[in-house]
Design a protein around this motif. Sequence first.
Motif, PDB file in Angstrom:
ATOM      1  N   ASP A   1      34.677  56.332  44.080  1.00  0.00           N
ATOM      2  CA  ASP A   1      35.224  55.366  45.036  1.00  0.00           C
ATOM      3  C   ASP A   1      34.423  54.071  44.884  1.00  0.00           C
ATOM      4  N   THR A   2      35.066  53.010  44.337  1.00  0.00           N
ATOM      5  CA  THR A   2      34.328  51.802  43.920  1.00  0.00           C
ATOM      6  C   THR A   2      34.045  50.812  45.047  1.00  0.00           C
ATOM      7  N   GLY A   3      34.616  50.936  46.190  1.00  0.00           N
ATOM      8  CA  GLY A   3      34.365  49.944  47.257  1.00  0.00           C
ATOM      9  C   GLY A   3      35.304  48.754  47.139  1.00  0.00           C
ATOM     10  N   ASN A   4      34.920  47.678  47.865  1.00  0.00           N
ATOM     11  CA  ASN A   4      35.819  46.519  47.982  1.00  0.00           C
ATOM     12  C   ASN A   4      35.275  45.256  47.323  1.00  0.00           C
ATOM     13  N   ASN A   5      34.017  45.196  46.975  1.00  0.00           N
ATOM     14  CA  ASN A   5      33.410  43.961  46.461  1.00  0.00           C
ATOM     15  C   ASN A   5      33.499  43.958  44.938  1.00  0.00           C
ATOM     16  N   VAL A   6      34.446  43.191  44.427  1.00  0.00           N
ATOM     17  CA  VAL A   6      34.618  43.129  42.977  1.00  0.00           C
ATOM     18  C   VAL A   6      33.541  42.303  42.310  1.00  0.00           C
ATOM     19  N   GLU A   7      32.720  41.581  43.073  1.00  0.00           N
ATOM     20  CA  GLU A   7      31.677  40.740  42.512  1.00  0.00           C
ATOM     21  C   GLU A   7      30.334  41.453  42.400  1.00  0.00           C
ATOM     22  N   SER A   8      30.226  42.650  42.974  1.00  0.00           N
ATOM     23  CA  SER A   8      28.955  43.371  42.941  1.00  0.00           C
ATOM     24  C   SER A   8      28.725  43.973  41.563  1.00  0.00           C
ATOM     25  N   PRO A   9      27.435  44.047  41.148  1.00  0.00           N
ATOM     26  CA  PRO A   9      27.134  44.615  39.820  1.00  0.00           C
ATOM     27  C   PRO A   9      27.560  46.077  39.690  1.00  0.00           C
ATOM     28  N   ASN A  10      27.425  46.862  40.783  1.00  0.00           N
ATOM     29  CA  ASN A  10      27.783  48.279  40.681  1.00  0.00           C
ATOM     30  C   ASN A  10      29.295  48.455  40.491  1.00  0.00           C
TER      31      ASN A  10
ATOM     32  N   SER B   1      46.900  42.542  46.540  1.00  0.00           N
ATOM     33  CA  SER B   1      45.494  42.700  46.184  1.00  0.00           C
ATOM     34  C   SER B   1      45.345  43.505  44.895  1.00  0.00           C
ATOM     35  N   ALA B   2      46.148  44.526  44.732  1.00  0.00           N
ATOM     36  CA  ALA B   2      46.087  45.350  43.513  1.00  0.00           C
ATOM     37  C   ALA B   2      46.534  44.542  42.303  1.00  0.00           C
ATOM     38  N   ASP B   3      47.573  43.719  42.484  1.00  0.00           N
ATOM     39  CA  ASP B   3      48.059  42.922  41.364  1.00  0.00           C
ATOM     40  C   ASP B   3      47.040  41.866  40.950  1.00  0.00           C
ATOM     41  N   TRP B   4      46.353  41.301  41.923  1.00  0.00           N
ATOM     42  CA  TRP B   4      45.295  40.320  41.605  1.00  0.00           C
ATOM     43  C   TRP B   4      44.135  40.979  40.858  1.00  0.00           C
ATOM     44  N   MET B   5      43.758  42.183  41.223  1.00  0.00           N
ATOM     45  CA  MET B   5      42.640  42.876  40.537  1.00  0.00           C
ATOM     46  C   MET B   5      42.982  43.116  39.072  1.00  0.00           C
ATOM     47  N   LEU B   6      44.209  43.479  38.780  1.00  0.00           N
ATOM     48  CA  LEU B   6      44.591  43.690  37.386  1.00  0.00           C
ATOM     49  C   LEU B   6      44.444  42.405  36.572  1.00  0.00           C
ATOM     50  N   ASP B   7      44.807  41.253  37.192  1.00  0.00           N
ATOM     51  CA  ASP B   7      44.613  39.984  36.490  1.00  0.00           C
ATOM     52  C   ASP B   7      43.137  39.714  36.245  1.00  0.00           C
ATOM     53  N   LEU B   8      42.289  40.039  37.201  1.00  0.00           N
ATOM     54  CA  LEU B   8      40.850  39.832  37.055  1.00  0.00           C
ATOM     55  C   LEU B   8      40.296  40.666  35.903  1.00  0.00           C
ATOM     56  N   LEU B   9      40.741  41.886  35.782  1.00  0.00           N
ATOM     57  CA  LEU B   9      40.252  42.744  34.692  1.00  0.00           C
ATOM     58  C   LEU B   9      40.649  42.161  33.339  1.00  0.00           C
TER      59      LEU B   9
ATOM     60  N   GLU C   1      40.964  39.032  32.704  1.00  0.00           N
ATOM     61  CA  GLU C   1      40.101  37.879  32.496  1.00  0.00           C
ATOM     62  C   GLU C   1      38.684  38.285  32.111  1.00  0.00           C
ATOM     63  N   GLU C   2      38.228  39.423  32.597  1.00  0.00           N
ATOM     64  CA  GLU C   2      36.867  39.883  32.309  1.00  0.00           C
ATOM     65  C   GLU C   2      36.787  40.679  31.007  1.00  0.00           C
ATOM     66  N   GLY C   3      37.860  40.729  30.263  1.00  0.00           N
ATOM     67  CA  GLY C   3      37.836  41.444  28.982  1.00  0.00           C
ATOM     68  C   GLY C   3      38.092  42.916  29.094  1.00  0.00           C
TER      69      GLY C   3
ATOM     70  N   ALA D   1      43.137  47.962  32.256  1.00  0.00           N
ATOM     71  CA  ALA D   1      44.184  47.653  33.227  1.00  0.00           C
ATOM     72  C   ALA D   1      45.554  48.117  32.748  1.00  0.00           C
ATOM     73  N   ASP D   2      45.848  47.946  31.476  1.00  0.00           N
ATOM     74  CA  ASP D   2      47.159  48.337  30.967  1.00  0.00           C
ATOM     75  C   ASP D   2      47.341  49.855  30.975  1.00  0.00           C
ATOM     76  N   ASN D   3      46.271  50.601  30.777  1.00  0.00           N
ATOM     77  CA  ASN D   3      46.341  52.075  30.767  1.00  0.00           C
ATOM     78  C   ASN D   3      46.081  52.676  32.141  1.00  0.00           C
ATOM     79  N   ALA D   4      46.064  51.857  33.165  1.00  0.00           N
ATOM     80  CA  ALA D   4      45.798  52.346  34.514  1.00  0.00           C
ATOM     81  C   ALA D   4      47.003  53.105  35.059  1.00  0.00           C
ATOM     82  N   VAL D   5      46.766  53.867  36.125  1.00  0.00           N
ATOM     83  CA  VAL D   5      47.800  54.612  36.845  1.00  0.00           C
ATOM     84  C   VAL D   5      47.856  54.053  38.262  1.00  0.00           C
ATOM     85  N   THR D   6      49.042  53.627  38.697  1.00  0.00           N
ATOM     86  CA  THR D   6      49.229  53.119  40.056  1.00  0.00           C
ATOM     87  C   THR D   6      49.594  54.279  40.962  1.00  0.00           C
ATOM     88  N   LEU D   7      48.811  54.467  42.019  1.00  0.00           N
ATOM     89  CA  LEU D   7      49.003  55.568  42.954  1.00  0.00           C
ATOM     90  C   LEU D   7      49.466  54.988  44.294  1.00  0.00           C
ATOM     91  N   ILE D   8      50.687  55.299  44.667  1.00  0.00           N
ATOM     92  CA  ILE D   8      51.254  54.797  45.925  1.00  0.00           C
ATOM     93  C   ILE D   8      51.224  55.936  46.938  1.00  0.00           C
TER      94      ILE D   8
END
Length: 499
Positions: A376-385, A409-417, A419-421, A426-433
Amino acid sequence: MGWGRGEAVDGSETGWGRQAEPAPRWRALLDRARLAGRGAEHHDVDHRAEETPAPPPETLPRRAAGTGWTGRAQAVARPADASFGAEPAYRVEATYRVEPAHRVDPRYGGEPAYQAEPAYRAEPEPRAEPSWRAEPEPRAEPSWRAEPVRPPEPGYPEPPPRGRGTASVESRYALLDGGYQPEAAPPESRYALLDRGRYRPEAHPDPEPARIEPPRIEPARVEWRAPEPETELERAAGVLRRELGGPRVLAFANPKGGVHKTTATVLAAATVGSVRGRGVLAWDDNELRGTLGLRAGSARHARTIRHLIHDLAQIEILEGATLLEHLDDYLRHASDGSYDVLAGEESPRFAQRLDQFTVKRVLELLRRTHDVVCVDTGNNVESPNWRTVMQAADQLVVTTVPREDAAFSADWMLDLLHEEGMGELADNAVTLISCPTPGRTPLQDDLERHFATRTRAVAVVPYDPALETGSSIEYHQLQAETRQGWLKAASVMLEPFAR
């Protein structure tokens, strides 16, 4: 030695100066037989001869050789005109007889040893041998040995009859031993002709006598049946049981809170652990106060990630069973034992941010002891962990609910990934609704179509009232539909690694 009657002649010394031979046994027996054959007419003469004393014989000169009879017998009477010294005329019938001394002597008289002994009895007549020794007459062979009589083949001469008594002098065995050869070989059977392709009977011969055939045992027939098609649930469980090619890290992420990240992490670990049975762990890597340890696992102790990091240097140098034993002191366990839990810090006073190096050490330790690690990764995408977990993850699971803000929020995170290389992740991810309410909304259909274009797969898990309260999650208390939905979703997550 004199020839007087008063002297006993024992045969040991002859009148001729040499040792006399002992009288043979047959001589005594012969004399006895002669005396017995004389009859009554000579009996008186013998008595008279014994009563009349004989004149004493004159001394005779020694002879050069004896006659062999000297000392054995003496004359009973001597003729008056015979000159002294001449050999007396011996009468075979009455002149000679055995002296009484010789009769008494056991060497010359009749002895019991020369009597017929019982052992020399005449042999008994041979008895006829018992009937059982006689060889029995040969019995006729049973009818089942006789070959069946076949009707003659059309167009072929009738074979000679086969009889057991055809040979009068020599038996059939003697003929065989002597190399008997029949004058003409019997014709070939119809079966041999059929094998050569020459025999073509114009009409079927008379049917053979009915035979009792033994029951025929049919060989077992193995019918091949196509296996029944595997159901979707069986296929999903089979995927989770396979080897994964090494430890796998599943990262559950969405910057938005309240989108079931913690619930998805717990249920995914519970589903995989219920199928595999062991080697599954759920880790709460929230840098702020996380709730995963409260919703999953037993509260047998209050140790968290902070205690593990404090003793990490002493634990990570261990190996094998010793490592599992020491790490177990920092983990919590599900009520059914299907998975383990590494709880995040629950006290705000000790909450701290983990650096990138510490997160890597913890992940490396958990990879050595578990096959599947759900984070469970948390909510802060800027944290090193958060970034460290994303870089180390094998599978990204984007959690959301059928709401626009959660989906944005989920769609924005995929764009961030991207951008971060980490665009491949992100493309091989699984979306869980996750459905927070019963029923299906029109927005859910739109979200499924949208994330199907951005991620590898989309999985939907149904609503369950047991999850609405937000309390401890018990996997076995969920509805069957809910467990089936999570089984399908978990198989989609691990399918790329199953072998």
